[in-house]
Design a protein around this motif. Structure first.
Motif, mmCIF file in Angstrom:
data_model
loop_
_atom_site.group_PDB
_atom_site.id
_atom_site.type_symbol
_atom_site.label_atom_id
_atom_site.label_comp_id
_atom_site.label_asym_id
_atom_site.label_seq_id
_atom_site.Cartn_x
_atom_site.Cartn_y
_atom_site.Cartn_z
ATOM 1 N N ALA A 15 53.424 -38.214 28.120
ATOM 2 C CA ALA A 15 53.237 -39.670 28.231
ATOM 3 C C ALA A 15 54.577 -40.288 28.605
ATOM 4 C CB ALA A 15 52.745 -40.243 26.902
ATOM 5 N N ILE A 17 56.803 -43.968 28.505
ATOM 6 C CA ILE A 17 57.064 -45.377 28.213
ATOM 7 C C ILE A 17 57.919 -45.877 29.371
ATOM 8 C CG2 ILE A 17 58.227 -47.019 26.686
ATOM 9 C CD1 ILE A 17 57.743 -45.026 24.370
ATOM 10 N N LEU A 44 49.626 -45.714 26.868
ATOM 11 C CA LEU A 44 50.696 -45.343 27.782
ATOM 12 C C LEU A 44 50.098 -44.523 28.920
ATOM 13 C CD1 LEU A 44 53.311 -44.084 25.167
ATOM 14 C CD2 LEU A 44 53.398 -46.232 26.458
ATOM 15 N N VAL A 46 49.435 -41.336 30.435
ATOM 16 C CA VAL A 46 49.450 -40.060 29.722
ATOM 17 C C VAL A 46 48.452 -39.108 30.354
ATOM 18 C CG1 VAL A 46 47.728 -40.836 28.028
ATOM 19 C CG2 VAL A 46 49.299 -38.986 27.419
ATOM 20 N N HIS A 80 59.806 -39.083 21.742
ATOM 21 C CA HIS A 80 58.921 -38.767 20.615
ATOM 22 C C HIS A 80 58.101 -37.526 20.936
ATOM 23 C CE1 HIS A 80 59.698 -42.685 18.901
ATOM 24 N NE2 HIS A 80 59.083 -43.313 19.878
ATOM 25 N N THR A 96 51.751 -34.208 22.400
ATOM 26 C CA THR A 96 52.157 -35.049 23.516
ATOM 27 C C THR A 96 53.649 -35.309 23.418
ATOM 28 O OG1 THR A 96 49.996 -36.147 23.576
ATOM 29 C CG2 THR A 96 51.817 -37.271 24.687
ATOM 30 N N VAL A 98 56.481 -37.600 24.518
ATOM 31 C CA VAL A 98 56.606 -38.968 25.027
ATOM 32 C C VAL A 98 58.014 -39.142 25.581
ATOM 33 C CG1 VAL A 98 56.434 -41.425 24.493
ATOM 34 C CG2 VAL A 98 54.973 -39.775 23.282
ATOM 35 N N THR A 135 50.232 -45.357 20.230
ATOM 36 C CA THR A 135 50.974 -46.046 21.292
ATOM 37 C C THR A 135 51.867 -47.143 20.745
ATOM 38 O OG1 THR A 135 49.337 -45.524 22.984
ATOM 39 C CG2 THR A 135 50.706 -47.456 23.379
ATOM 40 N N ALA A 138 54.781 -45.708 18.814
ATOM 41 C CA ALA A 138 55.738 -45.051 19.704
ATOM 42 C C ALA A 138 56.633 -46.069 20.398
ATOM 43 C CB ALA A 138 55.000 -44.200 20.735
ATOM 44 N N TYR A 142 60.565 -46.603 19.620
ATOM 45 C CA TYR A 142 61.436 -46.422 20.785
ATOM 46 C C TYR A 142 62.380 -47.617 20.912
ATOM 47 C CZ TYR A 142 62.793 -47.152 25.602
ATOM 48 O OH TYR A 142 63.516 -47.460 26.742
#
Length: 161
Positions: A15, A17, A44, A46, A80, A96, A98, A135, A138, A142
């Motif tokens: 994924a 960001i 996101l 993904v 992440h 996943t 990220v 999401t 995350a 972030y």
């Protein structure tokens, strides 16, 4: 005679960001009415890794396929890891990775209208509450500079060990 057990398979995903730091906003996709999961919810960009595909390449590919944006693998920052207990296409769980991208080429478009209802920017501090889990967490972590392993769908006893 009992047949051999089927090995469990954890699905690997990537994924991204996409963070427009000047406007302090992130790019999200709204899942369409025919999505396999989370219909109508924000997420996101993904997707799954193809067999033999590095997770960084999957992140670049999925971002391009879903939004039309081009990002170099060197511009991806791992932020992440999400470990889900199970998913629609992952009965044995998914992992996943990220990434964050602060530089890219192109303007975002809904490049997969058969999968997504919309692609849009949202302020980092206003990720919708009905976004796909995790999401919102995350993006919030972030932005705060936190890097974490995010667990979703696990029983509380399993996460306390």
């Amino acid at each position: 005679m009992t047949p051999p057990a089927t090995p469990s398979m954890t699905l690997l995903c990537a994924a991204v960001i996409v963070h427009d730091a000047r406007a302090d906003r992130v790019l999200l996709v709204r899942r369409g009415p025919h999505a396999r999961f989370a219909r109508g919810r924000w997420d996101l960009p993904v997707g799954k890794c193809e067999p033999g595909e590095p997770v960084t390449h999957a992140a670049v590919r999925e971002l391009r396929e879903e939004t039309g944006l081009l990002v170099a693998t060197a511009d991806l920052e791992p932020v992440h890891v999400v470990h889900g207990a199970r998913g629609v296409q992952a009965p044995d769980g998914y992992l996943t990775v990220v990434f964050a991208a602060r530089t890219w080429q192109g303007e975002p478009v809904n490049a997969e209208p058969h999968k997504h209802a919309a692609v849009d920017w949202t302020p980092v501090d206003a990720v919708p509450h009905d976004a796909v889990a995790p999401t919102r967490e995350a993006v919030t972590r972030y932005r705060a500079g936190e890097r974490a392993v995010l667990l979703t769908g696990w029983e509380p006893a399993a996460t306390a060990r």
